[in-house]
Design an enzyme around this catalytic site. Structure first.
Site, mmCIF file in Angstrom:
data_model
loop_
_atom_site.group_PDB
_atom_site.id
_atom_site.type_symbol
_atom_site.label_atom_id
_atom_site.label_comp_id
_atom_site.label_asym_id
_atom_site.label_seq_id
_atom_site.Cartn_x
_atom_site.Cartn_y
_atom_site.Cartn_z
ATOM 1 N N ASP A 1 32.870 46.334 41.345
ATOM 2 C CA ASP A 1 31.561 45.797 40.917
ATOM 3 C C ASP A 1 31.386 44.327 41.202
ATOM 4 O OD1 ASP A 1 33.723 44.743 39.045
ATOM 5 O OD2 ASP A 1 32.404 44.873 37.287
ATOM 6 N N GLU B 1 46.393 37.666 37.211
ATOM 7 C CA GLU B 1 46.477 37.002 38.577
ATOM 8 C C GLU B 1 47.738 35.963 38.626
ATOM 9 O OE1 GLU B 1 43.931 36.968 36.448
ATOM 10 O OE2 GLU B 1 42.184 37.801 37.308
HETATM 11 N N1 UDP Z 1 38.944 49.060 35.582
HETATM 12 C C1 UDP Z 1 39.776 50.089 35.686
HETATM 13 N N2 UDP Z 1 39.907 50.613 34.289
HETATM 14 C C2 UDP Z 1 39.287 50.348 33.366
HETATM 15 C C3 UDP Z 1 38.540 49.074 33.223
HETATM 16 C C4 UDP Z 1 38.382 48.581 34.685
HETATM 17 O O1 UDP Z 1 40.139 50.757 36.529
HETATM 18 O O2 UDP Z 1 39.764 50.826 32.177
HETATM 19 C C5 UDP Z 1 38.809 48.479 36.986
HETATM 20 C C6 UDP Z 1 37.147 48.313 37.254
HETATM 21 O O3 UDP Z 1 36.620 49.538 37.849
HETATM 22 C C7 UDP Z 1 37.133 47.101 38.026
HETATM 23 C C8 UDP Z 1 38.278 46.244 37.510
HETATM 24 O O4 UDP Z 1 39.187 47.260 36.971
HETATM 25 O O5 UDP Z 1 37.282 47.341 39.418
HETATM 26 C C9 UDP Z 1 37.720 45.161 36.465
HETATM 27 O O6 UDP Z 1 37.193 45.708 35.561
HETATM 28 P P1 UDP Z 1 35.701 45.298 34.734
HETATM 29 O O7 UDP Z 1 34.946 45.421 36.190
HETATM 30 O O8 UDP Z 1 35.136 46.290 33.960
HETATM 31 O O9 UDP Z 1 35.960 43.992 34.251
HETATM 32 P P2 UDP Z 1 35.213 42.493 34.277
HETATM 33 O O10 UDP Z 1 34.241 42.404 35.661
HETATM 34 O O11 UDP Z 1 34.550 42.552 33.317
HETATM 35 O O12 UDP Z 1 36.354 41.470 34.285
HETATM 36 MN MN MN Z 2 33.857 43.643 37.257
#
Ligand code: UDP
Ligand code: MN
Length: 299
Positions: free
Chosen positions: A156, A239
């Site tokens: 995203d 990270e």
């Molecule tokens: N993701 C995943 N499993 C989960 C939650 C997130 O594989 O249960 C993946 C999600 O598709 C994205 C990445 O991990 O590529 C980070 O997640 P998210 O975008 O929800 O996190 P944020 O942007 O809020 O840090």
């Molecule tokens: Mn995200």
């Protein structure tokens, strides 16, 4: 009659003009030839025959209302990049048809995997997102690729295609700013005299590498030199933990994006959307497109 004959000076002018014209034509040809040469050279340097290091992009993804929108956007960004291998790892028991079809449509070289969170770690508040699927991507990379550069690209985020050309030549690890992070609205390495000296990030919390997952790339030599390095479980320390386990020092970090003065990747988040539900299609819709539309949406 005599007047019709050109005078000596007129003849001289004519000869000079002709010579100039000839010179211009010759120069013109020369220029054309030079242009063709440089175009050839340009095409040659552009061609895939040169040994460009491959960029391996690991994308963790899971089923959410925005998944297809997010994945469409990433895939159509990556489609612009040559010599890139996309490793998509679904956080699921099985690989989905939706993602599989998207990968086929992209025309990109890809690997489609899946991995779930083991039951003992499910619903743990202190656990980071997308850990086990990223780990699965790493496992595949270690077994299948010798050289190249690794980059973790969440589904995203928004990526400027220039980023991928910059990270391609990463020697050990490269770092760069990420837009739209937390309170500061940006997370960036601090660069002094071309060296990374610290991190401008609102979440320091004892992190040696206060970077976002989208803010670094690593050469595969470093990954292979540290076969046990993995993504830790602890929320917010994924990270930092990974880069520490790769035994990197601040001195090893190459600042990209014009010495970390530009943003080429943004931590965008797609707005939470409702998932479509078949109950909103009523019996009066039975002979309309809505039946097939919802069928497609709910696959
Ligand atoms: N993701 C995943 N499993 C989960 C939650 C997130 O594989 O249960 C993946 C999600 O598709 C994205 C990445 O991990 O590529 C980070 O997640 P998210 O975008 O929800 O996190 P944020 O942007 O809020 O840090
Ligand atoms: Mn995200």
């Amino acid at each position: 009659m005599v007047h019709l004959l050109p005078s000596r000076s007129t003849l001289l002018i004519l000869v000079v003009v002709e010579a100039v014209c000839l010179l211009v034509v010759m120069l013109g040809q020369q220029v054309t030839v030079l242009n063709l040469c440089s175009q050839d050279t340009h095409q040659h340097t552009d061609s895939a025959t040169l040994p460009w290091p491959t960029v391996y992009v690991i994308t963790p993804t899971y089923r959410r209302a925005s998944q297809l929108a997010d994945m469409t956007r990433v895939s159509q960004t990556l489609m612009h990049i040559r010599n890139l291998h996309w490793i998509v790892v679904e956080d699921a028991e099985m690989r989905s048809q939706v993602v599989s079809e998207l990968l086929e449509r992209s025309g990109l070289p890809f690997t489609h995997l899946c991995a779930t969170t083991p039951p003992q770690h499910k619903n743990q508040k202190s656990m980071g997102k997308g850990v086990f699927n990223r780990r699965e991507g790493l496992r595949w990379l270690r077994e299948n690729a010798m050289d190249g550069v690794l980059y973790f690209a969440d589904d995203d985020n928004s990526y400027d295609i220039r980023l991928f050309e910059q990270i391609r030549t990463t020697k050990k690890a490269s770092v760069f700013p990420v837009g739209m992070i937390l309170k500061l609205g940006v997370s960036s390495p601090i660069v002094r005299n071309s060296k990374v000296v610290a991190f401008h990030d609102s979440f320091q919390a004892g992190r040696k590498f206060a970077v976002d997952m989208a803010g670094f790339a690593v050469n595969l030599r470093v990954i292979h030199a540290n076969p046990n390095a993995t993504i830790p479980l602890r929320l917010s320390y994924l990270e930092d933990g990974f880069l520490r386990q790769l035994r990197l020092e601040l001195d090893d970090l190459e600042p990209l994006a014009s010495g970390c003065t530009q943003v080429l990747v943004w931590h965008t988040k797609t707005q939470k959307a409702s998932s479509p539900n078949m109950k909103h299609v009523t019996h009066t819709d039975f002979d309309t497109n809505l039946v097939e539309l919802y069928h497609n949406l709910l696959r």
